[in-house]
Design an enzyme around this catalytic site. Structure first.
Site, PDB file in Angstrom:
ATOM      1  CD  GLU A 522      -3.846  -4.186  -1.147  1.00 59.87           C
ATOM      2  OE1 GLU A 522      -2.845  -4.893  -1.060  1.00 59.87           O
ATOM      3  OE2 GLU A 522      -4.476  -3.754  -0.160  1.00 59.87           O
ATOM      4  CD  GLU A 786       3.111  -2.658   1.094  1.00 67.30           C
ATOM      5  OE1 GLU A 786       3.623  -3.489   0.311  1.00 67.30           O
ATOM      6  OE2 GLU A 786       1.932  -2.724   1.476  1.00 67.30           O
TER       7      GLU A 786
HETATM    8  C1  BGC Z   1      -2.324  -1.524   1.604  1.00 70.68           C
HETATM    9  C2  BGC Z   1      -2.048  -0.285   2.373  1.00 70.68           C
HETATM   10  C3  BGC Z   1      -3.167  -0.027   3.307  1.00 70.68           C
HETATM   11  C4  BGC Z   1      -3.229  -1.204   4.210  1.00 70.68           C
HETATM   12  C5  BGC Z   1      -4.158  -1.107   5.347  1.00 70.68           C
HETATM   13  C6  BGC Z   1      -2.462  -2.659   2.533  1.00 70.68           C
HETATM   14  O1  BGC Z   1      -2.678  -3.843   1.919  1.00 70.68           O
HETATM   15  O2  BGC Z   1      -1.362  -1.764   0.639  1.00 70.68           O
HETATM   16  O3  BGC Z   1      -1.334   0.661   1.827  1.00 70.68           O
HETATM   17  O4  BGC Z   1      -3.181   1.174   3.924  1.00 70.68           O
HETATM   18  O5  BGC Z   1      -3.385  -2.399   3.528  1.00 70.68           O
HETATM   19  O6  BGC Z   1      -3.446  -1.262   6.416  1.00 70.68           O
END
Ligand code: BGC
Length: 930
Positions: A522, A786
């Site tokens: 990501e 996270e």
């Molecule tokens: C990310 C986040 C981001 C989110 C959106 C995720 O996959 O890791 O940090 O804000 O998607 O909701």
């Protein structure tokens, strides 16, 4: 001049490479001295393309209430002239004024490629002049597109890209090697090179690597813009024969980025653009540039991909490829492109033509932060070795090995371990995160990948000849988060670890852009995360330039209708951010203005901010309620306490409208100021009418509901009080635990402070049971997770589909820690006036907090022994501070053994909310409070 610069030696000891705010030494002087000279917020920047750069310094003094009353800046065309105080380019002469930040250059027009030398002197409150500051410099980049004579060059890719076939087989082309030889027959005065790439480049001259940067020239929406870096290479050139070489890797341009194993987001082939300008002592110049005379080949870097990792086959090294005299007969001719690049992007429906503007890189590049020694080695399975690096960071490792020709060592990376001690890699999703080294079989071989990075604490080594030891690998931590400006320490180990984890995850995720995570497939510049965390980011590192760059990326992401994207730089597609994500386009420029006084950035961003607000007004109902359908991530990753989307929409709409009102005031746009004031009031009344009942209950009744309404001033006094009580009740009903996601956690603690409940904020901070920061730390967190439940003793790892252990959003509590435990806040933009208001609580009996603002270092250091608080304060010269002390009895305060009314240095301003308010000037102070 001979090329005698030695190759960089590898030192296997931990070493901090990025100093704490360079230049801010503790030299004591009675008068005032200018230090830490910066141009465009950078120390001695090369190749800037701002034609009216801003010059700043800080003033230091050991005496109290010291002030700058006047200054003089001189800018010279040579260091010799500067020495003689000849400001042939600009001389302000003595000017009255106390400003130390952002003096806009107003001398002779600055010229492409030229160097400028400058210094300043200041006058103090007694009109006594300082010595001249130490000299500083900057140089200009290539100011006009016509200055570029170089061509984009590349090697046409030979291999077949299978990444788009059904099974999405990985396609990882080798790195491209480019070279050219040239001769220098005259004495060189100065040589500079401007370099860019579509992809990553690493430049070499005469066998030496140029610069210490990683992932240059940075990530942009390459369809619109690409940066170049500038290096002074005078010392690298030799008389007579010289060689220049470059290695190109896919990088963000054509490598794998984001999820779903997708590559070629902007184009397919990687390109180099380089222009060297050599100034000779006789006044002539010569330009050596990328053109048809370059040769191209492949080399030992067989694969080089950010997400997938690197493969290096040392047997394929071509010795001397970056030195003169190399036999290049097997190398091919390069492909030349004009300024338009044509290629194939998976997202542009096939062919694309791009003509990005080429601009000077505006920020600090990604650099090594420190080297790390492993703390433990284990062997969970036969011949599978696992190293614990002691912290979860972003970077790579340097391998040291003595093997036979063809020995293959494989390195895999992970944030956590499985119960059996092997590495846990499921949460990396599609990121292969594997580096491989194949030995040439010499003596000791040392290798470090350059075009990939991983987010990890653990490294698995297989295939190592013999038994690897503690010296076999060294961690290389990289970041764009520099320099360090904050420090925090208290007498609670868990809170200290939390602070470390915050800084750690900031470093790991500030990699050219503010990414969400450094490990899985990501690593994107998620806007919501950026705005949630930006305040805290500012307290830890000087991120002024970092966000100056990213806000350009974010503006480039803005759709024609005004909506901002969820991420920046955008990939081939552009999806709407939605409330709390898109608002980053308004919030971030405002925070940078507040912390660094950067009006110019605010001005630059203002049109895009306005377009965004206009878009919101357009899609809302006449009552300013959200439209039926819109993108919204909600209160992302809350704990069973969802907040209705319309509440988040309205709160952030109000937040952005309020910022627009304030920004318009700063920029003197009177009509806009009124307009946005009205807009805010209208949103507020609609919010109350539609979502808040007479008892102050808000639709959804979540913790985040109340947090947002309180922090964004959406309630009148009475309702705010009621809402405050609901918030406390909600926290209490969870046995004094939070339930907030990304959106709510950002403002939870400030909301509690605002309603006078720091006692509850401290309770949350001290928690070690689920969900809390302390819970993660009790379970081994070396970084910010996270999710609150990334790993729990009862359920183990959360769903591997989305479970990063290095995501900074929940670290937004750092701002509250600085502003309340340390009590350091800006009373007005850019810390000219400071507030120091420590709020002891939560069982803490000491805290040492400092912040190096753009005006100098602020320290708040307190301890409580036998109910007596000793407070050591440092206020930078040329600033004043409001000191708010936790007592309402002036007699209980002593300064240097005296009562407050006995000293002239301190002004008593009154008592507010049961606290004594004093005004102090610059200097160091010690207070005792009983
Ligand atoms: C990310 C986040 C981001 C989110 C959106 C995720 O996959 O890791 O940090 O804000 O998607 O909701």
């Amino acid at each position: 001049m001979n090329c005698i610069r030695p190759k960089i030696h590898i030192v296997l000891i931990a070493l901090i490479c990025i100093p704490v705010l360079a230049g801010q030494s503790d030299k004591k002087t009675e008068t005032l001295n200018p230090e830490y000279l910066r141009c465009e917020y950078l120390v001695n920047p090369l190749g800037i393309d701002v034609t009216k750069p801003r010059l700043s310094w800080i003033v230091k003094s050991s005496s109290h209430r010291q002030k700058q009353t006047a200054y003089r800046i001189i800018v010279s065309s040579s260091s010799g002239k500067l020495k003689k105080n000849q400001g042939d380019v600009w001389d302000t002469k003595k000017v009255s004024g106390d400003e130390t930040v952002c003096h806009i250059y107003n001398g002779k027009p600055l010229q492409t490629g030229k160097q400028y030398f400058w210094k300043t002197k200041v006058w103090d409150k007694n009109n006594k002049s300082s010595e001249w500051s130490k000299p500083a410099m900057w140089s200009m980049g290539l100011l006009s597109p016509d200055d570029w004579k170089a061509k984009w060059i590349s090697r046409k890719s030979m291999a077949v890209d299978q990444s788009k076939t059904k099974n999405r087989k990985l396609f990882l082309p080798p790195a491209t090697y480019l070279r050219k030889e040239f001769t220098i027959n005259k004495s060189v005065k100065r040589a500079v090179i401007y370099v860019s790439a579509l992809g990553f480049y690493e430049l070499h001259i005469n066998g030496n690597r140029v610069g210490k940067d990683y992932f240059t020239p940075g990530w942009t929406d390459y369809k619109k813009r690409v940066y170049y870096n500038t290096y002074d290479i005078t010392d690298l050139l030799a008389q007579k024969s010289n060689a220049i070489g470059a290695v190109l890797a896919d990088g963000w341009f054509s490598g794998y980025v984001g999820g779903g194993r997708r590559r070629n987001h902007y184009g397919k082939d990687k390109y180099l653009l380089a222009q060297m300008v050599v100034e000779y002592a006789d006044g002539t110049t010569e330009t050596i540039k990328t053109d048809g005379s370059w040769k191209v080949s492949t080399g030992p870097v067989l694969e080089a991909d950010l997400l997938m990792g690197e493969i290096y086959d040392a047997r394929l090294e071509q010795k001397g490829w970056d030195e003169p005299g190399f036999n290049q007969s097997k190398w091919q001719n390069v492909e030349i492109n004009g300024d338009v690049i044509t290629g194939v992007s998976e997202y542009a429906n096939g062919n694309i033509s791009i003509k990005p503007v080429v601009q000077s890189y505006p920020a600090n590049t990604v650099r090594m932060y420190q080297e790390l020694k492993p703390v433990k080695i284990s062997e969970p399975k036969k011949r599978i070795f696992v190293y614990d690096m002691g912290m979860n960071f972003a970077g790579m490792v340097r391998l040291k090995v003595k093997g036979k020709f063809g020995d293959k060592i494989t390195l895999r990376f992970a944030e956590r371990l499985n119960p059996n001690g092997t590495i846990y890699t499921k949460n990396l999703r599609g990121a292969r995160a594997t580096d491989t080294y194949i030995c040439k079989g010499n003596d000791v071989e040392i290798w470090q990948p350059k075009f990939t990075y991983h987010g990890f604490q653990y490294v698995e080594i297989t295939g190592y000849p013999g038994k690897p030891d503690i010296d076999s690998i060294t961690g290389i931590e990289i970041t764009s988060a520099n320099p360090v400006v904050g420090s925090f320490e208290c007498d609670n180990d868990m809170i200290n670890q939390l602070y470390k984890n915050i800084c750690q995850s900031q470093r790991a995720n500030f990699i050219d852009v503010p990414t969400d995570c450094p490990q899985r497939d990501e690593r994107l510049g998620w806007s919501g995360d950026a705005q949630i965390y930006i305040r805290t980011a500012c307290m830890n590192n000087d991120v002024q330039k970092f966000f100056t760059k990213w806000l350009q990326d974010y503006t480039d992401s803005q759709r024609k209708d005004g909506q901002f994207s969820s991420i920046a730089p955008v990939l081939g597609f552009n999806s709407a951010g939605g409330p709390a994500w898109s608002d980053a386009g308004v919030i971030c420029p405002w925070v940078i203005y507040e912390v660094y006084g950067d009006i110019r950035l605010l001005e630059r961003q203002y049109p895009s901010m306005k377009r965004f607000l206009e878009y919101y007004e357009k899609i809302c109902s006449p009552e300013l309620l959200p439209p039926k359908k819109y993108q919204c991530f909600g209160d992302w990753l809350n704990i069973n306490d969802a907040t209705p989307k319309d509440i988040i929409f309205m709160s952030y709409f109000a937040c952005s409208a309020k910022i627009m009102e304030k920004a318009a005031r700063v920029l003197n746009k009177k009509d806009d100021e009124k307009k946005y004031n009205k807009l805010f009031e209208k949103i507020k009344s609609s919010f109350n009418k539609n979502f808040v009942d007479k008892n102050g209950k808000i639709k959804g009744d979540s913790q985040t509901d109340y947090v947002l309404a309180i922090v964004y001033d959406l309630l009148n006094k009475k309702k705010q009080k009621l809402a405050g009580q609901h918030l406390i009740d909600k926290i209490k009903s969870r046995k004094w635990h939070l339930s907030t996601g990304f959106v709510g956690t950002k403002d939870l603690m400030p909301a509690l402070t605002k309603i006078g409940r720091n006692d509850v904020a401290y309770k949350l901070l001290n928690n070690t049971t689920f969900p809390s920061w302390g819970f993660t730390i009790k379970n081994g967190a070396k970084s910010i997770w996270e999710r609150w439940n990334g790993w729990t003793p009862s359920n183990g790892f959360q769903d591997a589909g989305m479970n990063s252990f290095s995501h900074y959003s929940f670290g937004a509590v750092g701002q509250w820690m600085f502003e309340n435990i340390g009590g350091i806040k800006a009373a007005n933009p850019d810390f000219k006036k400071i507030i120091i208001a420590p709020e002891p609580g939560g069982g803490l009996s000491l805290a040492k907090v400092s912040y190096s603002s753009i005006r100098g270092k602020i320290v708040s250091d307190w301890k409580i022994i036998n109910e007596e608080m000793t407070l050591n304060i440092t206020v930078p010269a040329n600033t004043t501070a409001k000191l708010i002390l936790p007592t309402d009895d002036i007699k209980k305060i002593q300064y240097s053994g005296k009562s407050i009314d006995q000293t002239k240095e301190i002004k008593f301003l009154g008592i507010k909310d049961g606290k004594i308010v004093l005004e102090i000037g610059s200097g160091k102070y010690v207070f005792k409070i009983q």
